[in-house]
Motif scaffolding. Structure first.
Motif, mmCIF file in Angstrom:
data_model
loop_
_atom_site.group_PDB
_atom_site.id
_atom_site.type_symbol
_atom_site.label_atom_id
_atom_site.label_comp_id
_atom_site.label_asym_id
_atom_site.label_seq_id
_atom_site.Cartn_x
_atom_site.Cartn_y
_atom_site.Cartn_z
ATOM 1 N N SER A 178 0.679 -1.161 0.027
ATOM 2 C CA SER A 178 -0.214 0.144 -0.008
ATOM 3 C C SER A 178 0.602 1.163 -0.347
ATOM 4 O O SER A 178 2.140 1.041 0.596
ATOM 5 N N TRP A 226 -3.987 -4.426 -2.663
ATOM 6 C CA TRP A 226 -4.702 -3.672 -2.055
ATOM 7 C C TRP A 226 -5.803 -2.884 -2.871
ATOM 8 O O TRP A 226 -5.744 -2.077 -4.269
ATOM 9 N N PHE A 238 -8.391 -5.041 0.329
ATOM 10 C CA PHE A 238 -7.659 -5.371 -0.129
ATOM 11 C C PHE A 238 -8.637 -6.401 0.147
ATOM 12 O O PHE A 238 -9.769 -6.410 -0.165
#
Length: 470
Positions: A178, A226, A238
């Motif tokens: 992320s 994600w 996610f």
């Protein structure tokens, strides 16, 4: 040469054990003579002498039995003789064997722990299966069949492994990171999703890192993605896809994860035609998930509970292996084992196929340039090749089977190729621009070097290599 040989055949028994077996044989002969006496038979003098020596032989057996190593199983092979020994001797031997067994188990456990202890990896020992890059383009993360994840620094011209992530007990198929805050996650054949610190600056260089938390997902976790439109300390969603393993069916699931790695499942999709080979988050009015399947279909799912099926798109005659969205998320581009790639307009309900590309090999991966527009601008990159187990017996192998091909969007013709692979390419990844150019890596022996180039590059993943095409 036989006379000069120093080889000596090794016995399975120690000297004390062999002597004990000889004494046991003599005692059994005496027991047979005693049975004859009880039956009224008369014995010869030499037989009577043997019977008289019984107690002396028992004393010798008792003495030798006390000397046996704790891991000896000789007494188990002579239970009839063991029954003649004093109870105190038998108890002492049992205590000794029990302690020896505990020591052996402790030693074996320690050896197994040492064998399994994670070590810093300067490279992968098995094929690389997936790759992702940090939001600042300073670090590359790879996962492999060897069960490890490695973080590579892109700061210098020479690619350098700076961190090892250890904790999985099976091949690691997928990973993703992320953006803010950076949280790395990985999925593996052990059915687990692990979450790791995604900011290398917060970890000691050249260290082995353990996961922050673990999610018992179930199945063989093949894909993790994600949601690109969510970030922040409050967490983000996610998506995961796993294939059937034991009683756990193939599923697609959507989860909510905090920066700490704590997770909560939002919904799960079980009514699938088979495992999902890839996932991509869609954009637009309704949140969507696109899934690729072996039956040649792409599924379109509502990315909110209960995860309803919105549409199926029949695109290929063989498994769909990879999906990628264009920079504006209006087009979905596929790669398939039927040797074709299709471009689908997913901004409209009709989801029409607007372009098609083809190579002469099964396709495992696809990527597009940032400016890609079907028949107008940019390029699409395709790669794959026959499965490694089919390479040696395939009769239609191409000389450039494992090259990544860069196809011009407007003409559909091959404009360039990425070299450096000796087996099927598993994936492609676009690297963002870095300064005036972007970094790419060309395999040149065991220590590849990085070069600056004026155009966007793509990273091609296979084995221990990350190769460049421009």
């Amino acid at each position: 040469w036989r006379a000069e040989s120093t080889y000596q055949k090794q016995s399975a028994f120690a000297e004390d054990e062999k002597e004990l077996l000889k004494l046991a044989k003599k005692l059994r002969d005496i027991l047979k003579l005693e049975e004859k006496q009880k039956a009224g038979e008369s014995l010869a003098q030499n037989q009577l002498d043997k019977v008289t020596s019984k107690q002396g032989l028992l004393n010798e057996v008792t003495a030798l039995a006390g000397k046996l190593p704790g891991d000896s199983d000789v007494l188990d092979k002579m239970q009839d003789i063991t029954a003649l020994l004093p109870a105190s001797t038998v108890q002492s031997i049992q205590r000794k064997r029990s302690k020896e067994q505990e020591r052996r188990q402790t030693r074996e456990k320690k050896q197994e722990e040492e064998r399994r202890a994670p070590v810093f990896m300067c490279r992968h020992d098995r094929p690389i299966l997936s790759v992702c890059v940090s939001a600042d383009s300073r670090h590359l993360f790879t996962c492999s069949k060897d069960g490890y994840l490695i973080c590579w620094s892109l700061e210098q011209k020479l690619l350098k492994a700076i961190l090892t992530f250890a904790g999985h007990t099976g091949a690691v198929f997928t990973l993703d990171i992320s953006s803010a805050p950076p949280l790395l996650m990985s999925g593996a054949a052990d059915g687990q999703v692990k979450f790791w610190e995604g900011d290398p600056s917060r970890l000691a260089p050249m260290s082995v890192t353990s996961p922050k938390s673990t999610l018992e997902h179930g199945g063989r976790v093949r894909v993790l993605r994600w949601c690109p439109s969510e970030e922040g300390a409050e967490g983000r969603r996610f998506a995961s896809a796993s294939e059937k393993l034991g009683s756990k069916p193939a599923v697609i699931a959507v989860w909510h994860a905090l920066a700490s790695g704590e997770t909560k499942q939002l919904f799960e999709i079980k009514d699938l035609p088979g495992k999902a080979n890839d996932l991509q988050w869609g954009r637009g009015g309704k949140p969507k998930l696109f899934s690729a399947h072996d039956n040649g279909y792409v599924g379109v799912w509502l990315a909110e509970a209960p995860g309803s099926l919105m549409k199926t798109i029949k695109l290929h005659s063989a498994p769909v292996s990879s999906l990628v969205l264009t920079s504006d998320a209006s087009m979905l581009v596929t790669a398939s084992h039927d040797k074709t790639s299709k471009v689908v307009d997913v901004s409209q309900p009709a989801t029409e196929t607007v372009a098609s590309f083809e190579l002469d090999r099964p396709l495992n991966a696809v990527a597009v340039s940032e400016d890609f527009q079907p028949h107008k601008a940019g390029a699409v990159v395709l790669a794959g090749g026959k499965d490694a187990r089919d390479v040696t017996r395939a009769k239609d192998m191409q000389e450039d089977e494992f090259e990544a091909k860069v196809l011009d969007s407007e003409s559909g013709k091959i404009a360039a190729a990425g070299l450096g692979h000796f087996g099927p390419v598993h994936g492609l990844l676009s690297l963002p621009r870095i300064g005036k150019g972007v970094r790419g890596r060309v395999p040149q022996g065991p220590r590849p070097r990085w070069e600056l180039a004026p155009q966007r590059h793509l990273v091609i993943v296979f084995g221990s290599f990350v190769a460049r095409t421009s």
